[in-house]
Design an enzyme around this catalytic site. Structure first.
Site, mmCIF file in Angstrom:
data_model
loop_
_atom_site.group_PDB
_atom_site.id
_atom_site.type_symbol
_atom_site.label_atom_id
_atom_site.label_comp_id
_atom_site.label_asym_id
_atom_site.label_seq_id
_atom_site.Cartn_x
_atom_site.Cartn_y
_atom_site.Cartn_z
ATOM 1 N N ARG A 46 0.859 -1.199 0.000
ATOM 2 C CA ARG A 46 0.000 0.000 0.000
ATOM 3 C C ARG A 46 0.888 1.240 0.000
ATOM 4 O O ARG A 46 0.627 2.219 -0.676
ATOM 5 C CB ARG A 46 -0.956 0.025 1.200
ATOM 6 C CG ARG A 46 -1.642 1.384 1.381
ATOM 7 C CD ARG A 46 -2.902 1.366 2.233
ATOM 8 N NE ARG A 46 -2.782 0.550 3.420
ATOM 9 C CZ ARG A 46 -2.045 0.848 4.495
ATOM 10 N NH1 ARG A 46 -1.362 1.977 4.565
ATOM 11 N NH2 ARG A 46 -1.996 0.023 5.528
ATOM 12 N N TYR A 98 -16.565 15.749 -15.397
ATOM 13 C CA TYR A 98 -16.963 14.353 -15.496
ATOM 14 C C TYR A 98 -18.075 14.051 -14.469
ATOM 15 O O TYR A 98 -18.015 14.516 -13.325
ATOM 16 C CB TYR A 98 -15.726 13.484 -15.224
ATOM 17 C CG TYR A 98 -15.998 12.022 -15.213
ATOM 18 C CD1 TYR A 98 -16.285 11.353 -16.387
ATOM 19 C CD2 TYR A 98 -15.985 11.298 -14.024
ATOM 20 C CE1 TYR A 98 -16.547 9.988 -16.382
ATOM 21 C CE2 TYR A 98 -16.238 9.942 -14.007
ATOM 22 C CZ TYR A 98 -16.519 9.293 -15.186
ATOM 23 O OH TYR A 98 -16.779 7.959 -15.170
ATOM 24 N N LYS A 195 -8.747 5.334 -19.719
ATOM 25 C CA LYS A 195 -9.040 5.814 -21.074
ATOM 26 C C LYS A 195 -7.779 5.725 -21.952
ATOM 27 O O LYS A 195 -7.245 4.654 -22.085
ATOM 28 C CB LYS A 195 -9.607 7.240 -20.996
ATOM 29 C CG LYS A 195 -10.650 7.426 -19.878
ATOM 30 C CD LYS A 195 -11.917 6.617 -20.105
ATOM 31 C CE LYS A 195 -12.803 6.542 -18.852
ATOM 32 N NZ LYS A 195 -13.190 7.816 -18.268
HETATM 33 C C1 LIG Z 1 -13.635 8.224 -16.984
HETATM 34 C C2 LIG Z 1 -13.248 9.557 -16.496
HETATM 35 C C3 LIG Z 1 -13.008 9.783 -15.129
HETATM 36 C C4 LIG Z 1 -13.182 8.701 -14.091
HETATM 37 O O1 LIG Z 1 -12.236 7.691 -14.220
HETATM 38 P P1 LIG Z 1 -12.491 6.165 -13.774
HETATM 39 O O2 LIG Z 1 -11.223 5.494 -14.184
HETATM 40 O O3 LIG Z 1 -13.697 5.695 -14.521
HETATM 41 O O4 LIG Z 1 -12.726 6.163 -12.315
HETATM 42 C C5 LIG Z 1 -12.614 11.049 -14.744
HETATM 43 N N1 LIG Z 1 -12.484 12.060 -15.630
HETATM 44 C C6 LIG Z 1 -12.724 11.869 -16.936
HETATM 45 C C7 LIG Z 1 -12.577 13.026 -17.871
HETATM 46 C C8 LIG Z 1 -13.118 10.634 -17.421
HETATM 47 O O5 LIG Z 1 -13.376 10.473 -18.719
#
Ligand SMILES: *Cc1c(COP(=O)(O)O)cnc(C)c1O
Length: 394
Positions: A46, A98, A195
């Site tokens: 951790r 988001y 992403k």
């Molecule tokens: C998907 C996304 C998030 C959140 O991320 P996770 O990995 O789904 O928790 C935050 N900001 C943006 C711009 C995103 O597209």
């Protein structure tokens, strides 16, 4: 070193212990301490894990920051960063952040007596107006989702500096390949590595990078204290994705640009949002503060009925809530990312029932266009305005 080289050689590109060309997955929760008086570099995963550390070092180098952190998701990174604030603090936040960030701020952080004001950060005057004596930070997302509004990061940072505020930027849509907010004056950069950075729809992860050492120490204290860390296997997957970031984005961005221009000339499309289009209001600013326009665009086909018909007809893109992957992804903001937003508010922000978001993948651009074309042509007999929308607002 240019960015492409940095992706591979910015940090050690092989394991110093064995020469392995890929960082080993250190699947260990704890580490033997040979000498109680001289603790080793790692003691408990951790607090620190060599595989996670390799990813954390890599993202810090790519963003041009002092220290990187890997979290269990983008939301884990975001919520951990907000733990830098204290009860009584006030934060100015971009109005179209988001959805998960919006939910965290309004439903969780609000219970900690941390106050948030949502503003249109594309207007410097609006941001300035929202600053109070309790304000401690400004939180940006640029370009925003899904209408790709562009905020002037450097201008906001100058305003923040003179008011002693932290600037935090969610850089998920552009990645450090196209935009490096720390170089524009921001203090912390955040990513949903789920992403473009991971890039293969196979891992959920989050990253954060601080500009200076002191903030890095504060965030490390929170990462270790809250424990929302990324596991070793997932850290390895993110690093594997990261190596091809530039190659993937070069292709996906070219495809997004081609699709956006083609959509803009299609009679069944009402409006296209892509910062690469000269008519986009943020085009010039984006060209100034970023080196590319990215792989995400949105387009409006006029009504829910027409959007549904298009979703029913397309065959290549997957229909999903994510973006930034090797496969093209279509999503429907009205019921996916922005379902929680009241309809009036949503439509007011351009997130109409006809709006579709597209994240270009690595398929052949012409194949994608042919697929979209046959789907769009099938909308010919559906009127642009559905009855429901024609009556709304009266
Ligand atoms: C998907 C996304 C998030 C959140 O991320 P996770 O990995 O789904 O928790 C935050 N900001 C943006 C711009 C995103 O597209």
């Amino acid at each position: 070193m240019k960015f492409a080289t940095k992706l591979l050689h910015g940090t050690s590109c092989f394991d110093p212990a064995t020469g392995a060309a890929s960082t080993p997955i250190y699947q260990a929760s704890t580490f033997h301490q040979a000498d109680l008086d001289r603790p080793g570099a790692f003691d408990y995963s951790r607090s620190g894990n060599p595989t996670r550390q390799a990813l954390e070092d890599a993202i810090a180098v790519l963003e041009g920051g002092e220290r990187g952190f890997a979290f269990a998701s983008g939301m884990a990174a975001i919520s951990s960063v907000f733990m830098l604030f204290s009860a009584g603090d006030h934060i100015v936040v971009a109005e179209d952040v988001y959805g998960g960030t919006y939910r965290f701020l309004t439903k969780v952080l609000s219970r900690m007596n941390i106050d948030v004001t949502f503003v249109d950060t594309t207007s410097l005057a609006e941001v300035e107006k929202a600053i109070t004596p309790c304000t401690r930070g400004i939180y940006l997302e640029t370009p925003s989702n899904p209408t790709l509004k562009v905020t002037d990061i450097a201008a906001i940072c100058r305003l923040a500096r003179s008011n002693n505020l932290l600037v935090i930027v969610d850089n998920t849509f552009l990645t450090p390949y196209y935009q490096r907010p720390l170089e524009l004056g921001a203090d912390i950069v955040i990513h949903s590595a789920t992403k473009f950075i991971g890039g293969h729809s196979d891992v959920v992860a989050g990253l954060a990078v601080t500009r200076d050492k002191e903030l890095g120490e504060q965030l490390y204290f929170i990462q270790n204290g809250m424990g929302a860390v990324l596991g070793a296997q997932d850290s390895w997957l993110v690093m594997r994705g990261l190596k091809s970031l530039k190659a993937r984005l070069d292709v996906s961005t070219r495809t997004a640009d081609k699709i956006a221009r083609w959509l803009a000339g299609h009679p069944e499309v009402k409006k296209v949002y892509y910062t690469g289009l000269e008519q986009h209001p943020g085009h010039l600013l984006q060209a100034r503060q970023a080196s590319g326009h990215g792989a995400v665009l949105s387009f409006d086909v006029g009504s829910r009925e027409r959007a549904k018909a298009l979703f029913d007809r397309v065959t290549l893109p997957i229909v999903a809530v994510s973006l930034g992957a090797v496969e093209t992804i279509l999503s429907y903001p009205a019921t996916m990312s922005h379902a929680a937003m009241p309809k009036e508010e949503r439509v007011c922000r351009g997130i109409t029932d006809g709006l579709i978001r597209l994240s270009a993948g690595l398929e052949d651009a012409d194949d994608l266009i042919h697929d979209l074309e046959q789907a769009l042509n099938s909308l010919e007999n559906l009127s642009f305005e559905s009855k429901e929308e024609a009556y709304s607002g009266t």
